[in-house]
Design a protein around this motif. Structure first.
Motif, PDB file in Angstrom:
ATOM      1  N   MET A   1       7.293   0.132 -13.092  1.00 50.85           N
ATOM      2  CA  MET A   1       6.554   0.268 -11.371  1.00 50.85           C
ATOM      3  C   MET A   1       7.112  -0.053 -10.152  1.00 50.85           C
ATOM      4  SD  MET A   1       2.290   0.734  -9.779  1.00 50.85           S
ATOM      5  CE  MET A   1       2.113   1.801 -10.854  1.00 50.85           C
ATOM      6  N   LEU A   2       7.137   0.497  -9.350  1.00 50.20           N
ATOM      7  CA  LEU A   2       7.934   0.044  -7.770  1.00 50.20           C
ATOM      8  C   LEU A   2       6.772  -0.606  -7.274  1.00 50.20           C
ATOM      9  CD1 LEU A   2      10.670   2.586  -6.442  1.00 50.20           C
ATOM     10  CD2 LEU A   2      10.921   0.390  -7.598  1.00 50.20           C
ATOM     11  N   GLU A   3       7.455  -1.776  -6.929  1.00 51.68           N
ATOM     12  CA  GLU A   3       6.187  -2.513  -6.609  1.00 51.68           C
ATOM     13  C   GLU A   3       6.777  -3.687  -5.116  1.00 51.68           C
ATOM     14  OE1 GLU A   3       4.294  -5.536  -9.412  1.00 51.68           O
ATOM     15  OE2 GLU A   3       3.491  -3.573 -10.282  1.00 51.68           O
ATOM     16  N   ASN A   4       8.165  -3.530  -4.926  1.00 50.56           N
ATOM     17  CA  ASN A   4       7.562  -4.091  -3.595  1.00 50.56           C
ATOM     18  C   ASN A   4       8.331  -2.913  -2.173  1.00 50.56           C
ATOM     19  OD1 ASN A   4       8.918  -6.008  -1.926  1.00 50.56           O
ATOM     20  ND2 ASN A   4      10.572  -6.779  -2.400  1.00 50.56           N
ATOM     21  N   PRO A   5       7.213  -3.342  -0.639  1.00 52.13           N
ATOM     22  CA  PRO A   5       7.946  -1.672  -0.259  1.00 52.13           C
ATOM     23  C   PRO A   5       8.872  -2.556   0.517  1.00 52.13           C
ATOM     24  CG  PRO A   5       6.002  -3.326   0.228  1.00 52.13           C
ATOM     25  CD  PRO A   5       6.050  -3.291  -0.813  1.00 52.13           C
ATOM     26  N   ARG A   6       9.848  -3.157   0.550  1.00 49.05           N
ATOM     27  CA  ARG A   6      10.525  -3.509   1.003  1.00 49.05           C
ATOM     28  C   ARG A   6      12.399  -3.884   0.297  1.00 49.05           C
ATOM     29  NH1 ARG A   6       7.062  -7.414   2.969  1.00 49.05           N
ATOM     30  NH2 ARG A   6       7.572  -8.568   1.497  1.00 49.05           N
ATOM     31  N   SER A   7      11.638  -2.926  -0.780  1.00 46.80           N
ATOM     32  CA  SER A   7      13.173  -3.004  -1.744  1.00 46.80           C
ATOM     33  C   SER A   7      14.799  -2.602  -1.433  1.00 46.80           C
ATOM     34  CB  SER A   7      12.940  -2.617  -3.142  1.00 46.80           C
ATOM     35  OG  SER A   7      12.192  -1.041  -3.209  1.00 46.80           O
ATOM     36  N   PRO A   8      15.476  -2.569  -1.940  1.00 48.89           N
ATOM     37  CA  PRO A   8      16.523  -1.424  -0.552  1.00 48.89           C
ATOM     38  C   PRO A   8      16.340  -0.458  -1.102  1.00 48.89           C
ATOM     39  CG  PRO A   8      17.640  -3.485  -2.271  1.00 48.89           C
ATOM     40  CD  PRO A   8      16.450  -3.847  -2.423  1.00 48.89           C
ATOM     41  N   ARG A   9      15.458   0.352  -2.652  1.00 52.64           N
ATOM     42  CA  ARG A   9      15.810   1.333  -2.916  1.00 52.64           C
ATOM     43  C   ARG A   9      14.333   3.011  -2.069  1.00 52.64           C
ATOM     44  NH1 ARG A   9      13.732   3.532  -9.337  1.00 52.64           N
ATOM     45  NH2 ARG A   9      14.054   5.831  -8.683  1.00 52.64           N
ATOM     46  N   VAL A  10      13.300   1.404  -1.764  1.00 54.88           N
ATOM     47  CA  VAL A  10      12.372   2.110  -1.325  1.00 54.88           C
ATOM     48  C   VAL A  10      12.973   2.242   0.542  1.00 54.88           C
ATOM     49  CG1 VAL A  10      10.193   1.294  -0.348  1.00 54.88           C
ATOM     50  CG2 VAL A  10      10.542   0.952  -2.389  1.00 54.88           C
ATOM     51  N   ARG A  11      13.493   0.645   1.114  1.00 52.40           N
ATOM     52  CA  ARG A  11      14.263   1.227   2.354  1.00 52.40           C
ATOM     53  C   ARG A  11      14.800   2.704   2.246  1.00 52.40           C
ATOM     54  NH1 ARG A  11      15.262  -5.094   4.402  1.00 52.40           N
ATOM     55  NH2 ARG A  11      13.446  -4.848   4.360  1.00 52.40           N
ATOM     56  N   ALA A  12      16.029   2.592   1.067  1.00 56.31           N
ATOM     57  CA  ALA A  12      16.565   4.000   1.822  1.00 56.31           C
ATOM     58  C   ALA A  12      16.155   5.616   1.778  1.00 56.31           C
ATOM     59  CB  ALA A  12      17.818   4.354   0.077  1.00 56.31           C
ATOM     60  N   VAL A  13      14.797   5.328   0.797  1.00 58.10           N
ATOM     61  CA  VAL A  13      14.086   6.957   0.686  1.00 58.10           C
ATOM     62  C   VAL A  13      13.768   6.681   2.296  1.00 58.10           C
ATOM     63  CG1 VAL A  13      11.868   7.744   0.419  1.00 58.10           C
ATOM     64  CG2 VAL A  13      13.811   6.995  -1.209  1.00 58.10           C
ATOM     65  N   ALA A  14      13.085   5.599   2.618  1.00 56.75           N
ATOM     66  CA  ALA A  14      12.690   5.492   4.122  1.00 56.75           C
ATOM     67  C   ALA A  14      13.693   6.195   5.172  1.00 56.75           C
ATOM     68  CB  ALA A  14      11.899   4.294   4.816  1.00 56.75           C
ATOM     69  N   LYS A  15      14.508   5.497   4.934  1.00 56.90           N
ATOM     70  CA  LYS A  15      15.510   6.131   6.166  1.00 56.90           C
ATOM     71  C   LYS A  15      15.243   7.414   5.953  1.00 56.90           C
ATOM     72  CE  LYS A  15      18.388   2.103   5.731  1.00 56.90           C
ATOM     73  NZ  LYS A  15      19.740   1.467   5.554  1.00 56.90           N
ATOM     74  N   LEU A  16      15.477   8.384   5.529  1.00 59.72           N
ATOM     75  CA  LEU A  16      15.357   9.661   5.738  1.00 59.72           C
ATOM     76  C   LEU A  16      14.353  10.880   6.646  1.00 59.72           C
ATOM     77  CD1 LEU A  16      15.875  10.781   1.290  1.00 59.72           C
ATOM     78  CD2 LEU A  16      17.642  10.733   3.118  1.00 59.72           C
ATOM     79  N   ALA A  17      13.775   9.489   6.740  1.00 60.82           N
ATOM     80  CA  ALA A  17      12.756   9.624   8.285  1.00 60.82           C
ATOM     81  C   ALA A  17      13.727   9.604   9.667  1.00 60.82           C
ATOM     82  CB  ALA A  17      11.848   9.082   8.385  1.00 60.82           C
ATOM     83  N   LYS A  18      15.399   9.600   9.664  1.00 58.03           N
ATOM     84  CA  LYS A  18      15.735   9.764  10.278  1.00 58.03           C
ATOM     85  C   LYS A  18      17.016  10.648  10.485  1.00 58.03           C
ATOM     86  CE  LYS A  18      13.064   6.367  12.877  1.00 58.03           C
ATOM     87  NZ  LYS A  18      12.281   6.676  13.400  1.00 58.03           N
ATOM     88  N   LYS A  19      17.334  11.597  11.348  1.00 63.17           N
ATOM     89  CA  LYS A  19      18.686  12.354  10.785  1.00 63.17           C
ATOM     90  C   LYS A  19      19.738  11.436  10.646  1.00 63.17           C
ATOM     91  CE  LYS A  19      20.463  16.175  13.241  1.00 63.17           C
ATOM     92  NZ  LYS A  19      20.784  17.199  14.181  1.00 63.17           N
TER      93      LYS A  19
END
Length: 266
Positions: A1-19
């Motif tokens: 389970m992914l538990e760290n909201p600051r992990s590189p993988r989570v950040r990579a997904v979150a970046k897709l909110a930006k064009k």
């Protein structure tokens, strides 16, 4: 389970909110059980990653089965991680990463469409997504984003379409002149929605809407410029019978598209 909201993988997904991240990667964000269900049902090959909280997956066994049939592994995440990935405050338990899949403009008109919605410089994501949804509901053959229209894969456009981007072909990035030239070559009449146009009821009664039609909708703030209106075959307005000052673009577009759908099926 992914538990760290600051992990590189989570950040990579979150970046897709930006064009810029979407342009670079060719990917986009999908949030919520409804949109994820539609993607898995209609275009499962586009889903690259699927994240869910355990409780959300328990509530949506259909998504579990569809993901398994598509050969996708559902990655479990915490609520905090999901909130960090998503563009919304409440992503409702699911986030997916999908490949972008715009339709080529030539393919839109090569299939002999009878009803097409053209969005010229429509910039509001909610309006754009709602018009895609309305076009889908009205049985339109395609939607075209022309000029400097909002990005089709903006998270708010995707959410507002409630999965309809997976149902109806959408072309992006073309010039209005090219779109209308192709529309006419395919035998469509171009009707521009504009407050200075003819009454929609009169146009319907004249039988204009019964034939293959491309509806042209302009920018929310200024509508269509005179030179853009001149490119259409006819301008049409949705009459206001009450005291409302004006009508929301997506609402007016829904009325126009459904009037064409009714006429073509009568």
């Amino acid at each position: 389970m992914l538990e760290n909201p600051r992990s590189p993988r989570v950040r990579a997904v979150a970046k897709l909110a930006k064009k810029p991240a979407r342009v670079e990667s060719g990917l986009f964000l999908l949030e919520g059980p409804q949109a994820v269900s539609e993607a898995l049902r209609f275009r499962p090959e586009l889903v690259v990653e699927l994240f869910a909280t355990p409780s959300a997956l328990d509530r949506h066994d259909g998504i579990r089965r569809a993901a398994a049939e598509a050969g996708l592994t559902v990655e479990f995440v915490t609520e905090q991680v999901l909130e960090s990935m998503a563009d919304t405050v409440t992503p409702q338990g699911f986030v997916a990463v999908c490949r972008q899949f715009p339709t080529a403009l030539k393919d839109v008109f090569a299939s002999g469409p009878k009803l097409v919605a053209i969005l010229e410089e429509v910039r509001d994501p909610g309006n754009a997504g709602t018009i895609v949804r309305a076009a889908d509901a009205a049985g339109a053959d395609a939607v075209v984003f022309s000029g400097r229209a909002v990005d089709l894969y903006n998270p708010k456009v995707v959410r507002s379409s409630t999965g309809s981007i997976f149902h109806v072909p959408v072309a992006v990035g073309a010039s209005l002149e090219d779109v209308l030239e192709r529309a006419r070559a395919a035998g469509l009449v171009v009707l521009a929605a504009d407050v200075k146009g003819d009454d929609l009821l009169d146009v319907r009664n004249a039988g204009v809407l019964a034939g293959p039609t491309a509806w042209l909708f302009g920018n929310e703030a200024r509508g269509l410029l005179d030179e853009q209106l001149a490119l259409a075959d006819r301008a049409v307005t949705v009459p206001i019978y009450g005291h409302a000052e004006s009508m929301n673009l997506a609402t007016a577009a829904s009325v126009c598209l459904y009037e064409s759908a009714f006429a073509q099926r009568s």
